[in-house]
Design an enzyme around this catalytic site. Structure first.
Site, mmCIF file in Angstrom:
data_model
loop_
_atom_site.group_PDB
_atom_site.id
_atom_site.type_symbol
_atom_site.label_atom_id
_atom_site.label_comp_id
_atom_site.label_asym_id
_atom_site.label_seq_id
_atom_site.Cartn_x
_atom_site.Cartn_y
_atom_site.Cartn_z
ATOM 1 N N GLY A 243 41.987 32.483 -1.866
ATOM 2 C CA GLY A 243 41.922 31.797 -3.249
ATOM 3 C C GLY A 243 43.129 31.286 -3.379
ATOM 4 C CD GLU A 282 38.517 38.073 2.700
ATOM 5 O OE1 GLU A 282 37.911 37.477 1.720
ATOM 6 O OE2 GLU A 282 37.902 39.107 3.012
ATOM 7 C CE1 TYR A 325 32.589 23.837 -6.351
ATOM 8 C CE2 TYR A 325 33.677 22.460 -4.888
ATOM 9 C CZ TYR A 325 32.705 23.582 -5.149
ATOM 10 O OH TYR A 325 32.295 24.410 -4.315
ATOM 11 C CB CYS A 353 20.298 6.130 -5.443
ATOM 12 S SG CYS A 353 20.036 4.987 -3.857
#
Ligand code: PLP
Length: 429
Positions: A243, A282, A325, A353
């Site tokens: 993160g 991680e 996002y 489109c």
């Protein structure tokens, strides 16, 4: 720091001119820098090893950020483990030569089939996210005559992240077992034949640049480790998740890497001081985000009374982050702009489109014309890995650069492959 820079008037990835890659491989194309990936991994690993109690730390690269085989091989060669979230990812990690004993399996919805595959392969750790999964894992592993090492992913009720859609640590989010439940589940697990509980895991979100949010969550985890140990449970591992955020607005010569990594590692050292556990990490975005760009060509300029559209050959199916996002990507022209060159405000859009297929609106860029090349910077994480074939657009090519060499590590999908994946129902004869 990253290894994309202007040389002799043209943007290069390490020693390779992006103009050359565009000419030889075509556009759109993702380009990854090996030196950048290696640098970030080594910086992070060294920092957390130094911070961890007794130096015991393992880094599991979160491959959902970028699962290209070349990227996995590059990290595997440095000793990285891999954090996976599906059977497909476990299989791909194994295909990249990552030993099973360096693979962690996370995720809220692992199926019986997926757990069986992972347990059979002999992976290092399953991060369990619910009581239901605990039961299933024990059943599957005991059927195989095995006892799978696992940790509980705890929801610390501290969410953070660059966007609501990538916040995972709040109790309102779907991830992990609640804090209050961990003690009871730990006790239950001790009586189950197929699991061996080794500790806890936490992952609070993505693109987090505030150390405080991590610190609050980690402090809660450390307290929980203490409580569980006091109750007589075995707690040998604490997986602190990923993160850590990266800068998307990068001044050209800015060296961003060590600052945040070092602050993060120092905090980890402070919070886990004296704790007798092995730490796990991680990181995904941090390792690959700034190591990749998406190279695209200008198809058309479409001036309107109030704005100027720049239509490029990449679209939201190739890089969905801006549409999904509201993410920001720097745009660098491949031909180096003259110092102080005049700028124009462009809306940079793709051919799809949907109005959502807009990379940016009103962005000041040096004047561009048809066939010019531009690069979306910081596209190495959640770029290619989130791409699709929407609008029947083939998956784009991926290229890895190492020094003066480059290789196509995923050829552009052919139209035969694209169309050939469907099957006609038998009733059409
Ligand atoms: C996505 C994910 C990561 C990696 O997140 P980044 O923000 O890319 O570092 C790590 N662990 C788990 C469980 C994840 O789901």
């Amino acid at each position: 720091m990253h290894h994309f820079a202007y040389r002799d008037g043209s943007l290069h990835a390490e020693g390779v001119d992006l103009e050359r890659i565009a000419a030889e491989v075509g556009t759109p194309v993702y380009v990854y820098s090996t030196a950048t990936i290696e640098r970030h991994y080594k910086l992070f690993e060294a920092a957390v090893k130094q911070a961890a109690p007794a130096g015991k730390a393992h880094v599991f690269y979160a491959m959902k950020a970028n699962g290209n085989l070349g990227v996995l091989k590059t990290l595997g060669a440095l000793g990285a483990g891999i954090d996976t979230v599906s059977e497909g990812e476990v299989r791909k990690a194994l295909a990249a030569g990552i030993p099973a004993e360096r693979i962690v399996f996370s995720g809220v919805g692992k199926s019986e089939q997926e757990l069986r595959f992972a347990v059979e392969a002999g992976i290092y750790q399953v991060n369990i996210e619910s009581e239901s999964e605990l039961n299933l894992l024990s059943k599957v592993a005991s059927q195989l005559g095995k006892r799978q090492e696992a940790v509980f992913r705890v929801n610390p009720d501290i969410g953070a992240g660059g966007h609501a859609k990538i916040t995972t640590g709040s109790s309102e989010n779907k991830f992990g077992v609640s804090f209050e439940e961990v003690g009871r589940l730990y006790a239950r697990a001790a009586n189950l034949p197929g699991v061996r509980l080794m500790g806890l895991a936490v992952h609070i979100g993505s693109q987090i640049r505030e150390i405080d949010a991590f610190e609050a969550a980690y402090a809660k985890m450390v307290a929980l480790v203490g409580e569980l140990k006091d109750e007589g449970h075995r707690v040998e591992r604490l997986d602190l998740g990923g993160g850590l955020g990266i800068p998307y607005d990068i001044p050209r010569e800015f060296d961003y890497g060590p600052g945040l990594i070092e602050a993060y590692a120092a905090m980890v050292g402070r919070v886990t001081k004296g704790l007798d556990v092995e730490l796990g990490f991680e990181p995904g975005r941090l390792i690959v985000g700034n190591a990749g760009i998406l190279l695209t060509r200008v198809l058309h300029l479409n001036p309107r009374p109030t704005k100027q559209f720049l239509v490029v050959d990449a679209a939201m199916n190739d890089l969905v982050r801006p549409a999904m996002y509201e993410a920001y990507h720097e745009i660098w022209p491949v031909a180096e702009p003259a110092d102080g060159a005049a700028t124009t405000a462009y809306d940079v859009v793709g051919p799809i489109c949907e109005t959502g297929d807009t990379f940016t609106a009103g962005r000041a860029l040096p004047a561009l014309k048809q066939d010019d090349l531009i690069a979306f910077m910081t596209a190495g994480a959640y770029g290619a890995s989130m791409s699709s074939t929407y609008n029947q657009r083939p998956l784009v090519a991926e290229v890895m650069v190492k020094g003066d060499a480059y290789a196509v590590t995923r050829p552009r999908q052919s139209y035969e492959e694209l169309i050939g994946t469907d099957r006609l129902p038998g009733w059409f004869g």
